[in-house]
Scaffold this active site. Structure first.
Site, PDB file in Angstrom:
ATOM      1  N   HIS A 184      39.985   6.866   3.378  1.00  0.00           N
ATOM      2  CA  HIS A 184      38.669   6.883   4.019  1.00  0.00           C
ATOM      3  C   HIS A 184      38.814   6.621   5.519  1.00  0.00           C
ATOM      4  CE1 HIS A 184      34.287   6.732   3.732  1.00  0.00           C
ATOM      5  NE2 HIS A 184      34.314   5.764   4.649  1.00  0.00           N
ATOM      6  N   ASP A 235      40.487   7.702  -1.224  1.00  0.00           N
ATOM      7  CA  ASP A 235      39.192   7.174  -0.797  1.00  0.00           C
ATOM      8  C   ASP A 235      38.355   6.893  -2.038  1.00  0.00           C
ATOM      9  OD1 ASP A 235      36.691   6.648   0.289  1.00  0.00           O
ATOM     10  OD2 ASP A 235      36.486   8.590   1.284  1.00  0.00           O
ATOM     11  N   SER A 287      31.100   9.479   6.357  1.00  0.00           N
ATOM     12  CA  SER A 287      30.784   8.303   5.557  1.00  0.00           C
ATOM     13  C   SER A 287      29.276   8.115   5.444  1.00  0.00           C
ATOM     14  CB  SER A 287      31.486   7.074   6.159  1.00  0.00           C
ATOM     15  OG  SER A 287      31.516   5.995   5.249  1.00  0.00           O
TER      16      SER A 287
END
Length: 335
Positions: A301, A271, A173
């Protein structure tokens, strides 16, 4: 009989049943999302919840906490995981890892289990960095901290029992954003990482891709949450166009990625960041960078940290570890 086409940005594969069950449990718990909390409370909530979904931390040979001095004198906490006893006569490969959390939450503690898994299965040392977070520290502090930790890892490799010729950089991320920026900075400094491992990394200046629109809510990471994270991190509107935040398209064309190290990029079908991960892989490939794209179409995610509830996560962990081992072997062959 006609079939309604999927909206742009939506995965063609159904959501993993265990992920769907997990999302249902989260919805029924009715806990406020991070973006609905005061920032200090959001940091605490993320720390407390991080281990609930993750695998139990596996044992490694040694874990050592230390600090790296940043360019402004700040002591950056780092944690070194060793899967076997360090040996200065037989140095081990090293992964420098940056945790996720929207540049606002997360720590070396929230990603402890993942780093342990990568150390064991990747057969390498892992150096996890506790870079400074928003809103106390605005852009580009996190990027500068990442660059400083990366440089320190190369400079101090021998002392750590690491092989300076076999260093990878990675993150998930926001940490993946930092790893992508590090790969560019490494090229400019004359450093030669063997791999950039980008796990559902953010790479674009503005969140307007089809996957951002199609998956704006309902899959844990929402459009509102993304906006909240970036409002904490970015001090000025023009920061969005800096390649250290948006290597894909910051400033229109994004970063020049020619000559950066090879990449392994993981994306998840459900995601919002899916499309920018794919686009960054294509950007690297177009620049002649060896790039492998691992698409997990039934995942959401942050799924790398959901192994306690989602059995398919183990396969993704194995894929990442395989990519690391292959990159380390390739550098051995070059030597």
């Amino acid at each position: 009989m006609s079939v309604n086409p999927l909206p742009p940005g939506m995965s063609a594969q159904p959501l993993d049943p265990q992920v769907a069950q997990l999302l249902d449990l989260v919805a029924r718990a009715r806990r406020p999302p991070l973006n609905a909390l005061d920032v200090a409370d959001a940091k605490i909530a993320y720390e407390k919840s991080a281990s609930i979904l993750d695998i139990s931390p596996p044992s490694v040979h040694t874990v050592e906490d230390m600090t790296v001095t940043a360019r402004d004198g700040h002591a950056i906490p780092v944690r070194l995981y060793a899967p076997r006893e360090p040996s200065w006569t037989d140095p081990q490969p090293l992964l420098v890892y940056f945790h996720g959390g929207g540049f606002t939450v997360g720590s070396i503690n929230t990603h402890d289990a993942l780093c342990r898994r990568l150390a064991i299965d990747g057969e390498c040392l892992v150096l996890s960095a506790d870079y400074r977070l928003a809103p106390e520290w605005k852009f580009p502090t996190a990027a500068h901290d990442a660059f400083d930790v990366m440089q320190w890892a190369f400079d101090e490799a021998a002392r750590l029992g690491a092989d300076a010729s076999r260093i990878a950089i990675g993150g998930d991320s926001a940490g993946g954003t930092l790893a992508a920026a590090c790969a560019i900075e490494a090229r400019d400094r004359g450093l030669r990482p063997v791999l950039q491992m980008l796990i559902y990394a953010g790479t674009c200046a503005r969140q307007d891709t089809p996957s951002h629109r199609a998956l704006a809510e309902g899959y844990l990471l929402t459009a509102e949450m993304i906006h909240w994270f970036f409002s904490q991190y970015l001090g000025r509107p023009e920061d969005r166009d800096d390649w250290r935040f948006a290597p894909l398209d910051g400033g229109g064309t994004g970063a020049d990625v020619r000559g950066v190290c090879p990449a392994w990029i993981a994306v998840a079908g459900y995601d919002p960041l899916h499309d920018e991960g794919v686009a960054y892989a294509e950007k690297l490939q177009a620049a002649g960078v060896a790039t492998a794209l691992a698409d997990y179409p039934a995942m959401i995610h942050d799924f790398f940290k959901m192994g306690r509830f989602v059995s398919a996560v183990a396969g993704a962990h194995a894929d990442a570890a395989h990519a690391l081992r292959a990159a380390f072997r390739e550098r051995d062959r070059e030597a």
